[in-house]
Design a protein around this motif. Sequence first.
Motif, PDB file in Angstrom:
ATOM      1  N   UNK A 437      40.401  26.237  40.670  1.00 56.72           N
ATOM      2  CA  UNK A 437      41.430  26.417  39.639  1.00 56.72           C
ATOM      3  C   UNK A 437      40.868  26.850  38.284  1.00 56.72           C
ATOM      4  N   UNK A 438      39.551  26.798  38.124  1.00 60.58           N
ATOM      5  CA  UNK A 438      38.951  26.994  36.801  1.00 60.58           C
ATOM      6  C   UNK A 438      38.898  28.457  36.390  1.00 60.58           C
ATOM      7  N   UNK A 439      38.885  28.668  35.057  1.00 58.84           N
ATOM      8  CA  UNK A 439      38.615  29.979  34.477  1.00 58.84           C
ATOM      9  C   UNK A 439      37.206  29.916  33.895  1.00 58.84           C
ATOM     10  N   UNK A 440      36.263  30.547  34.563  1.00 60.74           N
ATOM     11  CA  UNK A 440      34.863  30.500  34.140  1.00 60.74           C
ATOM     12  C   UNK A 440      34.412  31.912  33.791  1.00 60.74           C
ATOM     13  N   UNK A 441      34.100  32.096  32.522  1.00 58.32           N
ATOM     14  CA  UNK A 441      33.641  33.410  32.024  1.00 58.32           C
ATOM     15  C   UNK A 441      32.137  33.341  31.848  1.00 58.32           C
ATOM     16  N   UNK A 442      31.376  33.916  32.767  1.00 54.83           N
ATOM     17  CA  UNK A 442      29.914  33.922  32.672  1.00 54.83           C
ATOM     18  C   UNK A 442      29.458  35.053  31.771  1.00 54.83           C
ATOM     19  N   UNK A 443      28.649  34.721  30.754  1.00 58.21           N
ATOM     20  CA  UNK A 443      28.115  35.727  29.854  1.00 58.21           C
ATOM     21  C   UNK A 443      26.757  36.245  30.327  1.00 58.21           C
TER      22      UNK A 443
END
Length: 449
Positions: A437-443
């Motif tokens: 369910x998560x919103x994970x924005x990897x930089x």
Amino acid sequence: MRLRSLTLACSLTALTLASVAHAAPHSGQTKAASASSAPAKAPHPDDTIIAVVNSIPLTTRDVDNRGKLFALSTGLPVNDELMQRLRPQIIRQLIDERLRTQEILSRHINTPPEQIAAAIAGIERRNGMPENALRDRLAQDSVSLTTLIDQIRVQIGWVQVLRQELGARGRVSAKEIAQREDALKRQDGRTEYNLSEIFVKVEDPRHSEEELAFTNTVIQELRKGAPFPIVAAQFSQSQTALDGGSMGWVQEDELDPAVIEMVKQMPVGAGAISNPIKVPGGFVIITVNGKRTIGHQPGHVISIRQAFLPFDAELNPEHITPQQQQTLQKAVKIAQTVHSCDEVAAINQQNGERRPSDPGELQLERMNPQMRGLLEGLPLNKLSRPLVSTDGIALIMVCSKKEKNFADRSPSEIADQLMNERVEQTARQLDSDLHRKAMIDMRIKLKGV
């Protein structure tokens, strides 16, 4: 699967650069004025955002602090090579912790400071460290105590989440205990093992190279002497992490076949560390603390009382203080005049109870040879000679001795094992749901996330 850290109060800072003036400075401007029109400095590298997890940032500083905590708490040197090897797994664990913390906060679960302090004391005690030694070491090496506190806060809060998630399944019935007891009787004569584990989760089984490299790094450091319980508390992603990785006594049919195969080849109680073992969901590292035949393990149990007389300063044998000399004289007198366990407990209380009067039942066979030799030969209700350490003097009295079959499991021990199995299954399922369910924005580029 409980361990890892998290900064609870963290906000996403806008990263902007000052606009460069369109007009060139007048010839009469001072150097200071000219400098003021230059672009603002870039953020400090420590504040570089590595990932954003449901709007909460994860920075280089967070990752470096966790890496330093691992290195310092295990006695390893903090260097760039070690940090580079740890970094990918630390990032994964911190992402997991942020997800878990958000779930903890959404359920309005609060962890009292007393629980965190008790957990830190437990880590120190299991590893033979004096009180506050871990905190002092962190301060000495400029590692924020918050890093350790946040990590433990997530562990404890996550246990509360799992209790809520289990609901009615959080109780083990008498029928279930009886069924396990019957199963144990059928196993009579077979072998079971006392194991400790470190579990490294693999997010994507198709790309497990980085997790395997991390597992090998941990094994390498363990074999150099890093304490297994502290490493497990830092990096294991199993529910056993807060207990230093201890799985207790387990039977062969409770273990993955790959683990059984490895365990059978390993020496017992020698501190040997397994190679990486591939299991469903990741890799596991095992050490074998004990081995016994189910239904048959005779041993000896003693109960003791101890009194501890503290020094006012650390003992220096070349410069003994008057207070230390008086404390020794007091200990000698007590050893000559006290003849009951109740008296020993009272003396310990009068001196501040720096150590517990009654540490519970102790198995002689599991003590270090020096202490075992002292207590085996000590008659009941007779105080030991004064045992001098750098922070004070201990006096020990044996109150009772008895034989015990340690292969027997009490109903409460069986209930604990059944509950641990249930909690582990629930934890893995909930972790999976939170990631989905998560919103994970990897930089940065990181496999498996």
